[in-house]
Write a protein that holds these residues in place. Structure first.
Motif, PDB file in Angstrom:
ATOM      1  N   ALA A 199       0.838  -1.204   0.000  1.00 32.07           N
ATOM      2  CA  ALA A 199       0.000   0.000   0.000  1.00 32.07           C
ATOM      3  C   ALA A 199       0.873   1.255   0.000  1.00 32.07           C
ATOM      4  O   ALA A 199       0.612   2.212  -0.747  1.00 32.07           O
ATOM      5  CB  ALA A 199      -0.926  -0.018   1.217  1.00 32.07           C
ATOM      6  N   LEU A 200       1.922   1.253   0.812  1.00 28.89           N
ATOM      7  CA  LEU A 200       2.806   2.426   0.878  1.00 28.89           C
ATOM      8  C   LEU A 200       3.489   2.663  -0.475  1.00 28.89           C
ATOM      9  O   LEU A 200       3.678   3.814  -0.886  1.00 28.89           O
ATOM     10  CB  LEU A 200       3.848   2.242   1.994  1.00 28.89           C
ATOM     11  CG  LEU A 200       3.263   2.353   3.417  1.00 28.89           C
ATOM     12  CD1 LEU A 200       4.231   1.777   4.448  1.00 28.89           C
ATOM     13  CD2 LEU A 200       2.918   3.809   3.758  1.00 28.89           C
ATOM     14  N   ALA A 201       3.825   1.586  -1.179  1.00 27.65           N
ATOM     15  CA  ALA A 201       4.457   1.742  -2.503  1.00 27.65           C
ATOM     16  C   ALA A 201       3.495   2.414  -3.486  1.00 27.65           C
ATOM     17  O   ALA A 201       3.911   3.204  -4.337  1.00 27.65           O
ATOM     18  CB  ALA A 201       4.913   0.386  -3.034  1.00 27.65           C
ATOM     19  N   LEU A 202       2.205   2.126  -3.368  1.00 27.11           N
ATOM     20  CA  LEU A 202       1.229   2.790  -4.249  1.00 27.11           C
ATOM     21  C   LEU A 202       1.154   4.279  -3.926  1.00 27.11           C
ATOM     22  O   LEU A 202       1.090   5.120  -4.829  1.00 27.11           O
ATOM     23  CB  LEU A 202      -0.149   2.146  -4.108  1.00 27.11           C
ATOM     24  CG  LEU A 202      -0.267   0.717  -4.637  1.00 27.11           C
ATOM     25  CD1 LEU A 202      -1.649   0.153  -4.314  1.00 27.11           C
ATOM     26  CD2 LEU A 202      -0.027   0.655  -6.139  1.00 27.11           C
ATOM     27  N   ARG A 203       1.158   4.618  -2.636  1.00 26.45           N
ATOM     28  CA  ARG A 203       1.168   6.045  -2.253  1.00 26.45           C
ATOM     29  C   ARG A 203       2.405   6.734  -2.826  1.00 26.45           C
ATOM     30  O   ARG A 203       2.318   7.833  -3.367  1.00 26.45           O
ATOM     31  CB  ARG A 203       1.180   6.183  -0.722  1.00 26.45           C
ATOM     32  CG  ARG A 203      -0.174   6.013  -0.076  1.00 26.45           C
ATOM     33  CD  ARG A 203      -1.059   7.239  -0.329  1.00 26.45           C
ATOM     34  NE  ARG A 203      -2.274   7.193   0.457  1.00 26.45           N
ATOM     35  CZ  ARG A 203      -3.486   6.867  -0.016  1.00 26.45           C
ATOM     36  NH1 ARG A 203      -3.646   6.544  -1.290  1.00 26.45           N
ATOM     37  NH2 ARG A 203      -4.537   6.864   0.775  1.00 26.45           N
ATOM     38  N   GLU A 204       3.565   6.073  -2.717  1.00 27.79           N
ATOM     39  CA  GLU A 204       4.794   6.685  -3.238  1.00 27.79           C
ATOM     40  C   GLU A 204       4.708   6.912  -4.734  1.00 27.79           C
ATOM     41  O   GLU A 204       5.309   7.842  -5.266  1.00 27.79           O
ATOM     42  CB  GLU A 204       6.007   5.811  -2.907  1.00 27.79           C
ATOM     43  CG  GLU A 204       6.652   6.243  -1.602  1.00 27.79           C
ATOM     44  CD  GLU A 204       7.542   5.166  -1.018  1.00 27.79           C
ATOM     45  OE1 GLU A 204       8.256   4.493  -1.790  1.00 27.79           O
ATOM     46  OE2 GLU A 204       7.492   5.000   0.221  1.00 27.79           O
ATOM     47  N   ALA A 205       3.957   6.060  -5.414  1.00 29.39           N
ATOM     48  CA  ALA A 205       3.802   6.219  -6.869  1.00 29.39           C
ATOM     49  C   ALA A 205       2.744   7.258  -7.206  1.00 29.39           C
ATOM     50  O   ALA A 205       2.423   7.452  -8.381  1.00 29.39           O
ATOM     51  CB  ALA A 205       3.444   4.873  -7.490  1.00 29.39           C
ATOM     52  N   GLY A 206       2.176   7.883  -6.184  1.00 25.59           N
ATOM     53  CA  GLY A 206       1.250   8.991  -6.438  1.00 25.59           C
ATOM     54  C   GLY A 206      -0.218   8.606  -6.469  1.00 25.59           C
ATOM     55  O   GLY A 206      -1.058   9.436  -6.814  1.00 25.59           O
ATOM     56  N   LEU A 207      -0.534   7.390  -6.092  1.00 25.73           N
ATOM     57  CA  LEU A 207      -1.948   6.996  -6.046  1.00 25.73           C
ATOM     58  C   LEU A 207      -2.497   7.465  -4.702  1.00 25.73           C
ATOM     59  O   LEU A 207      -2.142   6.937  -3.654  1.00 25.73           O
ATOM     60  CB  LEU A 207      -2.079   5.483  -6.246  1.00 25.73           C
ATOM     61  CG  LEU A 207      -1.776   5.146  -7.709  1.00 25.73           C
ATOM     62  CD1 LEU A 207      -1.054   3.837  -7.869  1.00 25.73           C
ATOM     63  CD2 LEU A 207      -3.070   5.166  -8.527  1.00 25.73           C
ATOM     64  N   ASP A 208      -3.339   8.498  -4.752  1.00 28.90           N
ATOM     65  CA  ASP A 208      -3.697   9.156  -3.493  1.00 28.90           C
ATOM     66  C   ASP A 208      -5.156   8.990  -3.110  1.00 28.90           C
ATOM     67  O   ASP A 208      -5.645   9.666  -2.214  1.00 28.90           O
ATOM     68  CB  ASP A 208      -3.284  10.634  -3.549  1.00 28.90           C
ATOM     69  CG  ASP A 208      -3.882  11.334  -4.752  1.00 28.90           C
ATOM     70  OD1 ASP A 208      -4.731  10.717  -5.437  1.00 28.90           O
ATOM     71  OD2 ASP A 208      -3.509  12.494  -5.004  1.00 28.90           O
ATOM     72  N   GLY A 243      -2.645   8.033   5.188  1.00 32.51           N
ATOM     73  CA  GLY A 243      -4.101   7.967   4.993  1.00 32.51           C
ATOM     74  C   GLY A 243      -4.582   6.636   4.453  1.00 32.51           C
ATOM     75  O   GLY A 243      -5.564   6.573   3.717  1.00 32.51           O
ATOM     76  N   ILE A 244      -3.874   5.572   4.816  1.00 27.58           N
ATOM     77  CA  ILE A 244      -4.245   4.225   4.351  1.00 27.58           C
ATOM     78  C   ILE A 244      -5.187   3.591   5.377  1.00 27.58           C
ATOM     79  O   ILE A 244      -4.923   3.655   6.579  1.00 27.58           O
ATOM     80  CB  ILE A 244      -2.968   3.370   4.174  1.00 27.58           C
ATOM     81  CG1 ILE A 244      -2.108   3.957   3.046  1.00 27.58           C
ATOM     82  CG2 ILE A 244      -3.317   1.904   3.912  1.00 27.58           C
ATOM     83  CD1 ILE A 244      -0.699   3.369   2.983  1.00 27.58           C
ATOM     84  N   ASP A 245      -6.277   2.988   4.904  1.00 23.15           N
ATOM     85  CA  ASP A 245      -7.166   2.245   5.807  1.00 23.15           C
ATOM     86  C   ASP A 245      -6.478   0.947   6.202  1.00 23.15           C
ATOM     87  O   ASP A 245      -5.984   0.214   5.334  1.00 23.15           O
ATOM     88  CB  ASP A 245      -8.485   1.895   5.115  1.00 23.15           C
ATOM     89  CG  ASP A 245      -9.421   3.095   4.992  1.00 23.15           C
ATOM     90  OD1 ASP A 245      -8.952   4.181   4.597  1.00 23.15           O
ATOM     91  OD2 ASP A 245     -10.617   2.926   5.294  1.00 23.15           O
ATOM     92  N   VAL A 246      -6.481   0.680   7.508  1.00 24.43           N
ATOM     93  CA  VAL A 246      -5.833  -0.542   7.989  1.00 24.43           C
ATOM     94  C   VAL A 246      -6.897  -1.465   8.549  1.00 24.43           C
ATOM     95  O   VAL A 246      -7.889  -1.016   9.120  1.00 24.43           O
ATOM     96  CB  VAL A 246      -4.755  -0.223   9.052  1.00 24.43           C
ATOM     97  CG1 VAL A 246      -3.731   0.754   8.486  1.00 24.43           C
ATOM     98  CG2 VAL A 246      -5.354   0.311  10.335  1.00 24.43           C
ATOM     99  N   SER A 247      -6.704  -2.753   8.371  1.00 28.67           N
ATOM    100  CA  SER A 247      -7.667  -3.728   8.865  1.00 28.67           C
ATOM    101  C   SER A 247      -7.211  -4.268  10.214  1.00 28.67           C
ATOM    102  O   SER A 247      -6.026  -4.551  10.402  1.00 28.67           O
ATOM    103  CB  SER A 247      -7.768  -4.878   7.864  1.00 28.67           C
ATOM    104  OG  SER A 247      -8.589  -5.895   8.401  1.00 28.67           O
ATOM    105  N   LEU A 248      -8.171  -4.404  11.116  1.00 24.95           N
ATOM    106  CA  LEU A 248      -7.873  -4.958  12.439  1.00 24.95           C
ATOM    107  C   LEU A 248      -8.706  -6.217  12.639  1.00 24.95           C
ATOM    108  O   LEU A 248      -9.922  -6.188  12.453  1.00 24.95           O
ATOM    109  CB  LEU A 248      -8.238  -3.964  13.549  1.00 24.95           C
ATOM    110  CG  LEU A 248      -7.669  -2.541  13.450  1.00 24.95           C
ATOM    111  CD1 LEU A 248      -8.126  -1.734  14.665  1.00 24.95           C
ATOM    112  CD2 LEU A 248      -6.149  -2.550  13.364  1.00 24.95           C
ATOM    113  N   SER A 249      -8.044  -7.293  13.034  1.00 25.71           N
ATOM    114  CA  SER A 249      -8.752  -8.547  13.289  1.00 25.71           C
ATOM    115  C   SER A 249      -8.699  -8.935  14.756  1.00 25.71           C
ATOM    116  O   SER A 249      -9.320  -9.923  15.146  1.00 25.71           O
ATOM    117  CB  SER A 249      -8.122  -9.690  12.480  1.00 25.71           C
ATOM    118  OG  SER A 249      -8.347  -9.500  11.110  1.00 25.71           O
TER     119      SER A 249
END
Ligand SMILES: *Cc1c(COP(=O)(O)O)cnc(C)c1O
Length: 389
Positions: free
Chosen positions: A75-84, A105-111
């Motif tokens: 997910a962080l790699a997508l943010r770095e590539a500008g996917l916001d 600003g990434i949604d994280v899942s909690l189990s």
């Protein structure tokens, strides 16, 4: 990172051509099937081997409101590539990059409670609320919070943290075990339990932005599972989740990846000649052999030794003997195509080539594994990168 190339005609040893026009069309087709729900393009595992960033961009262009990955690093790699835009990841382990995900600003899942404790600590440090989605195990028996006391404890703790400004509960979600077997009794049971776990959380005061459970097979076959959001992976890439669900064409989907290699050697051999390690193929008579320069290091399953299909010069040929690390052989039955002739392992099928599903059957696996395991040594060549019209 996977190597990429842009010239589709370059004389490469092997290439995985990725048709981004087909991917965009698949997104539009899936959105039309799930009208009323948003679409999450699942681009984990390098977009199932197709290349995460170009596929994520194309999916967003075609109307995917969300992107989904397994790991926070993806997910962080997508943010770095500008996917916001909206982006969620669900496979966390202790000590994961919670703070980076919150700040991005990434949604994280909690189990479970351990994850809630780690994310609230990170939110305090960041001075920012986390966006969290609570995952219910409605029967998959994998990740997710068990119903009953465990769910009550997680919901209560998340609501307290929300009241403290440490997080916002943005989603409630779950995942199916058997949606690729339409009519399997667990599907209805999971839906019933999901509704109960949603109702409980909402009674306690959770106000999620999205509630979701549908993967590709449920998106294609089970409208009552669509809720606010559908999470499609394999169908985006134009592959059916299973032959029981249907063919891609049944749903108007088109395979995105074509895997091809250039024949490296053609030669005449006598009858009785052993072929490849272990001599599991012996030529039945004088024939010609073609050397296909890809092997299990490139993701060609060794389990497809003796069975994998390849289109060469308009004819289906079968892997003769074992798939080796870097190459395998096909019996060309006396034909002598020039070296450099294209061998198409799989593609959409409309030039008569096999499909990823054919390879899955040949190797005793699922088409998901065929495309996802195509190795980084095979360059991805993107075609139809520009959105038409
Ligand atoms: C991989 C995955 C999906 C997508 O599944 P497909 O069958 O490829 O559509 C959806 N949700 C979760 C949690 C996943 O891990």
């Amino acid at each position: 990172m996977t190597e990429t190339a842009t010239a589709p005609t370059a004389p490469l040893r092997a290439r995985a051509e990725i048709d981004l026009g087909a991917l965009r069309a698949n997104v539009r087709t899936l959105r039309a099937r799930a009208r009323g729900a948003q679409l999450m393009a699942v681009v984990k595992s390098d977009a199932y081997g197709h290349g995460a960033v170009p596929c994520a961009r194309a999916a967003v262009e075609a109307g995917a409101a969300w992107l989904g990955t397994a790991t926070p690093e993806e997910a962080l790699a997508l943010r770095e590539a500008g996917l916001d835009g909206r982006l969620m990841c669900w496979l966390w382990t202790p000590g994961g990059p919670w703070r980076a995900a919150i700040e991005a600003g990434i949604d994280v899942s909690l189990s479970g409670m351990w994850a809630l404790q780690e994310v609230t600590a990170a939110a305090r440090e960041a001075g920012l609320p986390a966006r969290v989605q609570l995952k219910a195990d409605t029967g998959l028996g994998r990740n997710g919070c068990q119903p009953g006391e465990d769910w009550a404890e997680l919901v209560a703790a998340a609501l307290r943290a929300e009241a403290d400004g440490l997080l916002r509960i943005t989603g409630l979600w779950s995942h199916f075990a058997c949606a690729d077997e339409p009519g399997h009794p667990s599907v209805a049971a999971q839906l019933t339990l999901f509704r109960e776990m949603l109702a409980y959380a909402e009674q306690q005061g959770v106000r999620p932005e999205v509630r979701h459970i549908a993967n590709s097979p449920a998106t294609l076959t089970l409208p009552e599972s669509h809720f606010d959001l559908v999470r499609t992976g394999i169908a985006l890439y134009g592959i059916s989740p299973s032959p029981e669900v249907g063919t891609p064409a049944d749903f108007g989907l088109r395979p995105v990846m074509t895997l091809a290699a250039n024949i490296a050697l053609v030669k005449r051999v006598p009858g009785g000649h052993g072929v490849s390690y272990g001599h599991h193929y012996i030529t039945p008579g004088a024939t010609t052999l073609g050397l296909v320069p890809v092997g299990y290091a490139d993701g060609i399953p060794r389990h497809a030794s003796g069975t994998g299909p390849v289109l060469v010069d308009g004819k289906w040929r079968t892997v003769a003997g074992r798939v080796a690390m870097d190459q395998f052989v096909v019996d060309l039955g006396g034909d002598e195509p020039p070296v450099g002739t294209e061998a198409v392992l799989f593609g959409p099928g409309d030039r008569g080539e096999p499909t990823a599903e054919d390879w899955a059957q040949a190797a005793g696996t699922i088409a998901y594994e065929i495309v996802t395991r195509i190795g980084t040594r095979v360059p991805r060549v993107y075609v139809n990168e520009e959105q038409a019209g």
